[in-house]
Design a protein around this motif. Structure first.
Motif, short mmCIF file in Angstrom:
data_model
loop_
_atom_site.label_atom_id
_atom_site.label_comp_id
_atom_site.label_asym_id
_atom_site.label_seq_id
_atom_site.Cartn_x
_atom_site.Cartn_y
_atom_site.Cartn_z
N ASP A 120 77.02 35.82 42.07
CA ASP A 120 75.78 35.85 42.85
C ASP A 120 74.60 35.52 41.92
O ASP A 120 74.46 36.13 40.85
N PRO A 121 73.74 34.59 42.30
CA PRO A 121 72.59 34.26 41.45
C PRO A 121 71.51 35.35 41.43
O PRO A 121 70.64 35.33 40.57
N ARG A 122 71.59 36.30 42.37
CA ARG A 122 70.63 37.39 42.36
C ARG A 122 70.99 38.40 41.26
O ARG A 122 72.16 38.69 41.05
N PRO A 123 69.99 38.94 40.55
CA PRO A 123 70.29 39.87 39.44
C PRO A 123 70.82 41.19 39.97
O PRO A 123 70.34 41.72 40.98
N ARG A 124 71.83 41.73 39.27
CA ARG A 124 72.42 43.02 39.62
C ARG A 124 72.40 43.92 38.40
O ARG A 124 72.80 43.51 37.30
N LEU A 125 71.92 45.15 38.57
CA LEU A 125 71.80 46.10 37.48
C LEU A 125 73.03 47.01 37.44
O LEU A 125 73.45 47.54 38.48
N ALA A 134 76.62 53.79 25.81
CA ALA A 134 76.13 53.51 27.16
C ALA A 134 75.42 52.16 27.12
O ALA A 134 74.55 51.94 26.26
N GLU A 135 75.81 51.26 28.03
CA GLU A 135 75.21 49.93 28.06
C GLU A 135 74.68 49.64 29.45
O GLU A 135 75.39 49.83 30.45
N ALA A 136 73.44 49.19 29.52
CA ALA A 136 72.84 48.74 30.77
C ALA A 136 72.73 47.23 30.72
O ALA A 136 72.32 46.67 29.70
N VAL A 137 73.09 46.57 31.83
CA VAL A 137 73.10 45.11 31.84
C VAL A 137 72.48 44.57 33.12
O VAL A 137 72.44 45.25 34.15
N VAL A 138 71.99 43.34 33.02
CA VAL A 138 71.61 42.55 34.18
C VAL A 138 72.65 41.46 34.33
O VAL A 138 72.85 40.65 33.41
N ILE A 139 73.35 41.44 35.45
CA ILE A 139 74.38 40.44 35.71
C ILE A 139 73.82 39.43 36.70
O ILE A 139 73.27 39.81 37.74
N ARG A 140 73.97 38.17 36.36
CA ARG A 140 73.43 37.12 37.23
C ARG A 140 74.20 35.83 37.03
O ARG A 140 74.44 35.43 35.88
N ALA A 141 74.64 35.21 38.11
CA ALA A 141 75.31 33.91 38.07
C ALA A 141 76.50 33.90 37.12
O ALA A 141 76.69 32.96 36.34
N GLY A 142 77.31 34.96 37.16
CA GLY A 142 78.55 34.98 36.41
C GLY A 142 78.46 35.38 34.96
O GLY A 142 79.45 35.28 34.23
N GLU A 143 77.30 35.87 34.52
CA GLU A 143 77.20 36.28 33.14
C GLU A 143 76.19 37.40 32.96
O GLU A 143 75.43 37.73 33.89
N ILE A 144 76.19 37.98 31.78
CA ILE A 144 75.22 39.03 31.45
C ILE A 144 73.95 38.36 30.94
O ILE A 144 73.94 37.75 29.88
N ALA A 145 72.89 38.48 31.75
CA ALA A 145 71.63 37.83 31.41
C ALA A 145 70.83 38.61 30.38
O ALA A 145 70.08 38.03 29.59
N ASP A 146 70.99 39.95 30.37
CA ASP A 146 70.27 40.79 29.41
C ASP A 146 71.01 42.11 29.34
O ASP A 146 71.73 42.49 30.28
N ALA A 147 70.84 42.82 28.23
CA ALA A 147 71.57 44.08 28.05
C ALA A 147 70.83 44.98 27.07
O ALA A 147 70.06 44.52 26.23
#
Length: 258
Positions: A120-125, A134-147
């Motif tokens: 999904d191209p929409r960002p998911r937290l 503990a790791e927090a990530v932004v998932i977008r378009a099949g990859e981790i956009a930021d972490a």
């Protein structure tokens, strides 16, 4: 082909064979009960020979003589793992399994394991709250956009340990910083979709309440959170191509450590 999903956690090691629904797990410890050692610290391999022995023991329980020879392992590692950390994990697991090993970032696998459409191209937290990291990530378009990552856990690890309470404030700050870094045009969408929690820390209702209250965001611990990563790795076993990179397009999913 016999393939294996392997979640090498700080407190627990979890394995799932291709074609099976039975998750096998054991403490991530080796040695006698009076002198146990934990070769994985903060989600990273700290003792390569000890980790290899741990994996070898776990494999002997999971892969019996009635199974065809093991041909492939999909191994989860933290996003925060450096190249040296990944090499250490690869070396320990490949020496124990004696087959091809492919590395996948754990929060991405956890998202797959709890049913997120990572394409999904929409960002998911997502927050993967483990016993050692503990790791927090932004998932977008099949990859981790930021972490972001916070190392947690010290001393003897408890059975089924999750993110310890003393680290919760640091975790909340990390997630807040991550959300603030989401591009302004996408931030409202990311917040609207809420925050998923996986890992042992998802079983702590106080952590979820703290995140919800301080971040003013919907927080959803997933079902069976401790097994999300190994379930996702097992799902990815069927989508990974023969070239050593995942079909979802991650450039750093790499099994070539020559």
């Amino acid at each position: 082909m016999t393939a294996l999903a392997l979640d090498l956690g700080t407190a627990r090691i979890r394995l799932l064979l291709s074609g099976s629904r039975t998750i096998r797990e054991r403490p991530s410890a080796c040695g006698d009960p009076g002198a146990r050692r934990w070769p994985v610290r903060h989600g990273m391999v700290a003792d390569m020979p000890g980790c290899a022995r741990l994996v070898r023991t776990a494999l002997s329980d999971a892969v019996t003589e009635r199974h065809p020879p093991l041909e492939r392992v999909l191994l989860g590692v933290p996003v925060a793992a450096s190249r040296l950390d990944r090499r250490a994990a690869y070396a320990a697991v490949s020496s124990a399994a004696r087959c091809r090993v492919t590395i996948v970032e754990e929060p991405l696998a956890a998202a797959v394991g709890c049913g997120v459409d990572i394409a999904d191209p929409r960002p998911r937290l997502l927050l993967d709250a483990g016993a050692g990291i503990a790791e927090a990530v932004v998932i977008r378009a099949g990859e981790i956009a930021d972490a972001g990552a916070v190392q947690v856990g010290a001393g003897e690890l408890a059975e089924g340990a999750g993110c310890p309470p003393y680290a919760w404030e640091r975790v909340v700050t990390m997630v807040a910083d991550l959300i603030a870094r989401v591009p302004a045009a996408l931030r409202a969408t990311a917040r609207q979709q809420g925050l998923l929690i996986t890992g042992g820390g998802a079983r702590e209702p106080e952590l979820a309440r703290k995140l919800c209250a301080e971040l003013r965001i919907t927080v959803s611990p997933v079902a069976d959170p401790a097994n999300a990563t190994v379930r996702g790795l097992a799902c990815l076993l069927g989508t990974s191509g023969s070239s050593g990179t995942s079909a979802i397009g991650r450039k750093d999913i790499d099994d070539d450590h020559k």
